[in-house]
Write an enzyme that holds these catalytic residues in place. Structure first.
Site, short mmCIF file in Angstrom:
data_model
loop_
_atom_site.label_atom_id
_atom_site.label_comp_id
_atom_site.label_asym_id
_atom_site.label_seq_id
_atom_site.Cartn_x
_atom_site.Cartn_y
_atom_site.Cartn_z
N SER A 9 0.83 -1.20 0.00
CA SER A 9 0.00 0.00 0.00
C SER A 9 0.87 1.25 0.00
O SER A 9 1.68 1.45 0.90
CB SER A 9 -0.90 0.02 1.23
OG SER A 9 -1.56 1.26 1.34
N HIS A 32 -1.32 -1.29 -4.05
CA HIS A 32 -2.63 -1.02 -3.46
C HIS A 32 -2.76 0.50 -3.30
O HIS A 32 -1.95 1.15 -2.63
CB HIS A 32 -2.73 -1.71 -2.10
CG HIS A 32 -4.11 -1.68 -1.52
ND1 HIS A 32 -5.10 -2.54 -1.93
CD2 HIS A 32 -4.65 -0.90 -0.55
CE1 HIS A 32 -6.20 -2.31 -1.23
NE2 HIS A 32 -5.95 -1.31 -0.38
N ASP A 34 -5.07 3.45 -1.97
CA ASP A 34 -6.19 3.80 -1.10
C ASP A 34 -6.72 5.18 -1.47
O ASP A 34 -6.01 6.18 -1.33
CB ASP A 34 -5.74 3.79 0.36
CG ASP A 34 -5.47 2.38 0.87
OD1 ASP A 34 -6.37 1.54 0.78
OD2 ASP A 34 -4.35 2.14 1.36
N MET A 36 -9.42 7.95 -0.52
CA MET A 36 -10.28 8.35 0.60
C MET A 36 -10.83 9.75 0.36
O MET A 36 -10.14 10.61 -0.20
CB MET A 36 -9.49 8.32 1.91
CG MET A 36 -8.75 7.02 2.17
SD MET A 36 -7.90 7.07 3.76
CE MET A 36 -6.78 5.67 3.58
N HIS A 65 -8.50 0.72 -3.97
CA HIS A 65 -9.46 0.50 -2.89
C HIS A 65 -10.15 1.82 -2.60
O HIS A 65 -9.54 2.76 -2.08
CB HIS A 65 -8.72 -0.02 -1.65
CG HIS A 65 -9.58 -0.18 -0.44
ND1 HIS A 65 -9.04 -0.27 0.84
CD2 HIS A 65 -10.92 -0.24 -0.28
CE1 HIS A 65 -10.01 -0.40 1.71
NE2 HIS A 65 -11.17 -0.38 1.06
N MET A 67 -12.39 4.07 -0.59
CA MET A 67 -13.03 4.34 0.70
C MET A 67 -13.74 5.67 0.58
O MET A 67 -13.33 6.68 1.16
CB MET A 67 -11.98 4.33 1.82
CG MET A 67 -11.46 2.93 2.11
SD MET A 67 -10.04 2.91 3.23
CE MET A 67 -8.71 3.06 2.03
N MET A 138 -11.66 -6.12 5.52
CA MET A 138 -10.81 -5.20 6.27
C MET A 138 -10.51 -5.79 7.65
O MET A 138 -11.42 -6.22 8.37
CB MET A 138 -11.49 -3.85 6.43
CG MET A 138 -11.65 -3.07 5.13
SD MET A 138 -10.06 -2.64 4.37
CE MET A 138 -9.29 -1.65 5.66
N ASP A 176 -6.65 -6.58 4.56
CA ASP A 176 -5.97 -5.28 4.57
C ASP A 176 -6.04 -4.71 5.97
O ASP A 176 -7.13 -4.49 6.50
CB ASP A 176 -6.67 -4.36 3.56
CG ASP A 176 -6.06 -2.95 3.51
OD1 ASP A 176 -5.06 -2.70 4.20
OD2 ASP A 176 -6.61 -2.12 2.76
#
Length: 284
Positions: A9, A32, A34, A36, A65, A67, A138, A176
């Site tokens: 990540s 990965h 993320d 957000m 991913h 979020m 998660m 994760d």
């Protein structure tokens, strides 16, 4: 046999050197990413323009991913800009099947994520129906890196692994949060095969030192090996009559073609037709 996948990540990388940090993990299966929005989770990272530019210079595929709120609206954009896998949260999607199909039509693999407290049971039909390529469980509350692994998520990972056995397509089971050599062993024991590691990779002396992959592989072998021994002990009958053929004796089986931890049952007598079919793939 399903192989180990490691997705470092970049949330734990040096943000001022992201191009170099991506180059440092060229031996990884994917990076990965993320995303957000400071609404679904209390943190803010990057959006499509930054992700698109990073993908242009990355030596590895992108596992995005999301979020974010309103996943139905925004997730397809990440497939359109070339991300190979896009995972949305079940809690943020109004029409998850429609969204998964749209991601695939845009050229990306479709993944769905569950927060630690979100049960997997409402999504079992979705998992078995072949609509997803990846399920992310998660193992910390989403939003920040560097958190400790939540042991309470292990039973859910096991239940998800059992459900995925009957899927119409291969589905990666990703975890994760708090991933280290020690927690890879525990997660592999209950069926996980894809691991997101942030601090354990970028917190090392150098992410470019591929030693982290060797250490993770060793932990994976230990965990998945224990899972296979558990499976052998749980299959209590030698042979089973089945319309499509006969199953070999567990004593004759050296290794499964599927990930060992994907099959955890009370006995062959309790297996569904789909599970029996999957069992026939064991190699003698």
């Amino acid at each position: 046999m399903t192989h180990l996948r490691i997705h470092p990540s970049i949330l734990s990388a040096d943000f001022a050197r992201l191009g170099e940090e991506l180059a440092a993990i060229s031996t990884a299966d994917a990076a990965h990413i993320d995303v957000m929005d400071n609404h679904f989770v209390p943190n803010l990272t990057w959006g499509p323009p930054v992700v698109q530019r990073l993908r242009e210079v990355s030596p590895v595929p992108f596992d995005v991913h999301l979020m974010i709120e309103d996943a139905d609206r925004w997730a397809p954009r990440y497939a359109e800009i070339g991300c190979e896998s896009v995972t949305f949260h079940a809690e943020a999607a109004i029409a998850p099947i429609k969204l998964a199909r749209q991601l695939r039509s845009n050229g990306a693999q479709a993944g769905m994520a569950l927060r630690p407290a979100t049960p997997v049971e409402p999504y079992l039909d979705l998992l078995a129906g072949g609509e997803l390529d990846l399920l992310l469980v998660m193992t910390v509350e989403p939003g920040f890196g560097g958190q400790a692994f939540l042991e309470v998520t292990l039973p859910k990972i096991r239940r998800a692994a059992q459900a995925l056995l009957g899927s119409q397509v291969p589905v990666a089971l990703q975890v994760d949060g708090g991933i280290t050599e020690e927690t890879i062993v525990r997660a592999a024991e209950v069926g996980a095969d894809t691991f997101v590691a942030g601090s354990a990779v970028y917190g090392a002396a150098s992410a470019a030192d591929a030693g982290w992959r060797d250490r993770f592989a060793d932990a994976w072998e230990r965990g998945s090996g224990r899972a296979w021994q558990e499976i052998r002990s749980l299959i209590r009958v030698s042979r089973v009559d089945h319309p499509e053929g006969m199953l070999v004796s567990p004593e004759q089986v050296s290794a499964p073609r599927q990930t060992p931890a994907l099959l955890v049952v009370d006995g062959v007598d309790d297996l569904s037709a789909e599970q029996l079919s999957a069992l026939r793939g064991l190699e003698a």
